[in-house]
Design a protein around this motif. Structure first.
Motif, short mmCIF file in Angstrom:
data_model
loop_
_atom_site.label_atom_id
_atom_site.label_comp_id
_atom_site.label_asym_id
_atom_site.label_seq_id
_atom_site.Cartn_x
_atom_site.Cartn_y
_atom_site.Cartn_z
N ALA A 390 0.80 -1.21 0.00
CA ALA A 390 0.00 0.00 0.00
C ALA A 390 0.84 1.26 0.00
O ALA A 390 1.92 1.33 0.60
CB ALA A 390 -0.92 0.00 1.22
N GLY A 391 0.31 2.28 -0.68
CA GLY A 391 0.90 3.60 -0.64
C GLY A 391 0.43 4.36 0.58
O GLY A 391 -0.34 3.84 1.40
N PRO A 392 0.84 5.62 0.73
CA PRO A 392 0.44 6.40 1.90
C PRO A 392 -1.07 6.55 2.05
O PRO A 392 -1.57 6.71 3.17
CB PRO A 392 1.10 7.77 1.65
CG PRO A 392 2.25 7.47 0.74
CD PRO A 392 1.79 6.35 -0.13
N ASP A 393 -1.81 6.45 0.94
CA ASP A 393 -3.27 6.57 1.01
C ASP A 393 -3.97 5.24 1.29
O ASP A 393 -5.20 5.18 1.35
CB ASP A 393 -3.82 7.18 -0.28
CG ASP A 393 -3.49 6.33 -1.51
OD1 ASP A 393 -2.83 5.28 -1.36
OD2 ASP A 393 -3.88 6.74 -2.62
N GLY A 394 -3.18 4.17 1.46
CA GLY A 394 -3.75 2.86 1.73
C GLY A 394 -4.13 2.07 0.50
O GLY A 394 -4.53 0.91 0.61
N ARG A 395 -4.02 2.67 -0.66
CA ARG A 395 -4.37 1.97 -1.89
C ARG A 395 -3.17 1.18 -2.41
O ARG A 395 -2.02 1.60 -2.23
CB ARG A 395 -4.84 2.96 -2.95
CG ARG A 395 -6.11 3.71 -2.58
CD ARG A 395 -6.50 4.69 -3.66
NE ARG A 395 -7.72 5.43 -3.31
CZ ARG A 395 -8.25 6.39 -4.05
NH1 ARG A 395 -7.66 6.74 -5.20
NH2 ARG A 395 -9.36 7.00 -3.66
N PRO A 396 -3.42 0.05 -3.10
CA PRO A 396 -2.31 -0.74 -3.62
C PRO A 396 -1.48 0.06 -4.63
O PRO A 396 -2.02 0.81 -5.44
CB PRO A 396 -3.01 -1.92 -4.31
CG PRO A 396 -4.35 -2.00 -3.66
CD PRO A 396 -4.73 -0.59 -3.34
N VAL A 397 -0.15 -0.10 -4.56
CA VAL A 397 0.74 0.52 -5.52
C VAL A 397 0.97 -0.46 -6.67
O VAL A 397 0.76 -1.67 -6.51
CB VAL A 397 2.08 0.92 -4.88
CG1 VAL A 397 1.85 1.89 -3.72
CG2 VAL A 397 2.85 -0.31 -4.40
N PRO A 398 1.38 0.00 -7.84
CA PRO A 398 1.65 -0.91 -8.95
C PRO A 398 2.76 -1.91 -8.60
O PRO A 398 3.65 -1.59 -7.81
CB PRO A 398 2.08 0.03 -10.08
CG PRO A 398 1.49 1.35 -9.73
CD PRO A 398 1.53 1.42 -8.24
#
Length: 560
Positions: A390-398
């Motif tokens: 996850a990125g800082p926003d909690g969404r998966p990163v590529p």
């Protein structure tokens, strides 16, 4: 073997089929739902040797499965009948790796109690903090810990049982009364959602927290290594359970209070195997035990694994009985598996994994040919473990980008003991656990862990992942141990520093190591400061380097 060859293990109706529970987490359809159920399933192994204590120590005796169950059942009845403990009461277990540690642990499970293993390395003050926190109803300790914990026990009026020695003030001796192999465990109610264990985090920074696992979580932790063993068999082109292999004989060197030990323990118990114990680590002693007991599986932290390989090389020992070489508890340098393969070929299967106290042990694993091809990753998750980078926003990163590793699944703990704030900080409302580790999804879906978030060195705005630099240092043949950390710099903010222990005096120099690292890594990643010291690096019981202590020892107030 195709990448999805293990899907046959998890298909509907298969042994490791999964479903999604009401809490949104994946869970196994089959298998035990409590640790009591898991233990009951091993009774049929009867006369097979289970626990082999180290000769010459107070706990140096052998327990068959039958004798183990008789002893654990007898102690469970004593905890319920004599001490009046009830399901949900906490029972502290503190001691070295003796057979009686396991008897104490499984007695608590048969009695419906919550087992609280304490770090055997802790001081009296550190133990007192955990004891105050969990408020146990009984202490189950060896003779060394009895002396350490006696002042707390007296102050709070908590009784105890001491192994390997006579009774002490407030402690009764363990003499296993009523160890009748035909007697049943106490009649208590144990449900999947009940608490089974409280295991304190290693506490490398700040106070340790008590991670609370339910029986359902620990049951998943017991199934996970069985799945990984079956998947490894498929990768070898074998049918799981039909390889004709004898039950494993495992030299498990993880301290029993550590989650990694349970991964190894559960795997051995499920297969009716034998656990060979060591009271204190010694590579030379480990070689003797491997020979004496024809050990097939080695399990330990990377630091002890490397020492074992060093000792075997020095003796010209070929480890002829060994078939599996397992590491966990800390990041394994890629040089380890390369060295194992270079020395023993494909005869010894390497295994590596990833897990935390909060996951009740290993939830990702890497093994065999795939591990040899990609030694920088920790493998794929078990069927009941979901992963997210996850990125800082909690969404998966590529895929290929670095983010924080999040985990969700059956074997994760429900939170921290009496610490709602810490639980809310670590777990999202929908059950994802923020590990604090930086990771990347590599080709084939394998996870690579690149560093702890707190350990990243930010040099002039560039991120330097310590694990990457440590891997480069370990690749030097003269390096026995290494740790990389950041030290303050007035302009860059931080600089990269390293402490290296050589294999022999004069085997490496700071300049030579910088040149070695610079061949593979960008200039900003090359340590500006390298301190070569022929002393062990400070580590906790889990094998992790105590970088704060190392920074104070090696670089505090100096310009090294």
């Amino acid at each position: 073997m195709p990448q999805d060859s293990s899907s046959s293990l998890t298909a509907p109706g298969a042994p490791f089929a999964v479903t999604r529970g009401s809490d949104g987490r994946l869970q196994y359809v089959n298998g035990p739902r409590t640790l009591r159920e898991f233990a009951d399933a091993t009774r049929g192994f009867g006369a097979r040797p289970f626990l082999v204590g180290e000769d010459g120590t107070p706990g140096g005796r052998v327990y068959s499965y039958g004798a183990f169950h008789a002893a654990a059942g007898g102690l469970a009845r004593r905890l319920v009948g004599t001490y009046g403990l009830k399901p949900g009461d906490r029972a502290v277990i503190a001691g070295r790796n003796h057979p009686e540690w396991q008897i104490a642990f499984w007695a608590t499970q048969l009695a419906g109690l919550v087992a609280v293993p304490l770090n055997a390395w802790w001081t009296e003050a550190e133990c007192a903090y955990a004891l105050d926190d969990c408020a146990p109803g009984v202490l189950l300790v060896d003779d060394e810990r009895a002396e350490l914990l006696a002042p707390w026990a007296r102050r709070h009026g908590v009784p105890g049982i001491v192994f390997h020695g006579g009774g002490r003030e407030g402690f009764e001796p363990y003499d296993c009364p009523g160890a009748d192999p035909a007697a049943a465990p106490p009649v208590v109610s144990v449900a999947p959602g009940d608490d089974a264990t409280i295991m304190y985090t290693s506490g490398t920074t700040g106070r340790p927290k008590g991670a609370v696992a339910t029986h359902l979580a620990q049951a998943a932790a017991a199934i996970n290594p069985r799945y990984q063993a079956a998947a490894a068999a498929l990768d070898r082109g074998e049918h799981p359970g039909r390889g004709g292999r004898r039950p494993p004989v495992s030299l498990t060197t993880f301290p029993f209070f550590h989650a990694a030990a349970f991964t190894s323990l559960y795997a051995v118990m499920a297969a009716g195997g034998t656990l060979v114990l060591m009271r204190k680590w010694s590579a030379d002693r480990a070689l003797e035990l491997i020979d004496r007991h024809q050990v097939t599986h080695y399990a330990g932290v990377p630091a002890t694994a490397l020492q074992l390989l060093d000792a075997a090389t020095a003796r010209g020992h070929r480890l002829p009985s060994l078939t599996n070489f397992n590491t966990g508890g800390a990041a394994a340098p890629p040089a380890l598996v390369r060295r194992l393969t270079g020395t023993y070929g494909e005869r010894v299967e390497p295994r590596n994994g990833y897990g935390l106290t909060e996951t009740c042990g290993g939830v990702l694993a890497h093994y065999g040919a795939a591990y040899r091809r990609d030694p920088d990753s920790v493998g794929r998750p078990t069927p009941v473990t979901e992963t997210r980078v996850a990125g800082p926003d909690g969404r998966p990163v590529p895929d290929g980008e670095v983010g924080e590793l999040w985990l969700r699944g059956q074997s994760l703990v429900r939170g921290y003991w009496r610490d709602a704030r810490a639980t809310a900080e670590a777990f999202t409302p929908d059950g994802w656990f923020r590990t604090g580790d930086l990771a990347v999804v590599r080709d084939g879906g394998r996870i690579g862990v690149v560093d702890r978030i707190k350990d990243v060195v930010i040099r002039g705005g560039e991120n330097v992942y310590c694990v990457e630099v440590e891997a480069a240092l370990f690749a030097h043949p003269g390096v026995a141990d290494a740790a990389v950390l950041g030290v303050p710099h007035p302009v860059l903010g931080e600089e990269v520093a390293a402490v290296v222990r050589p294999r022999a005096p004069g085997a490496v120099t700071a300049a030579g190591l910088r040149a070695h690292v610079a061949r593979d890594l960008a200039a900003f990643k090359v340590p500006a400061h390298i301190l070569v010291r022929d002393v062990p690096l400070p580590r906790n019981a889990a094998g992790k380097v105590l970088k704060g202590e190392l920074r104070r020892q090696a670089f505090s107030g100096s310009g090294n």
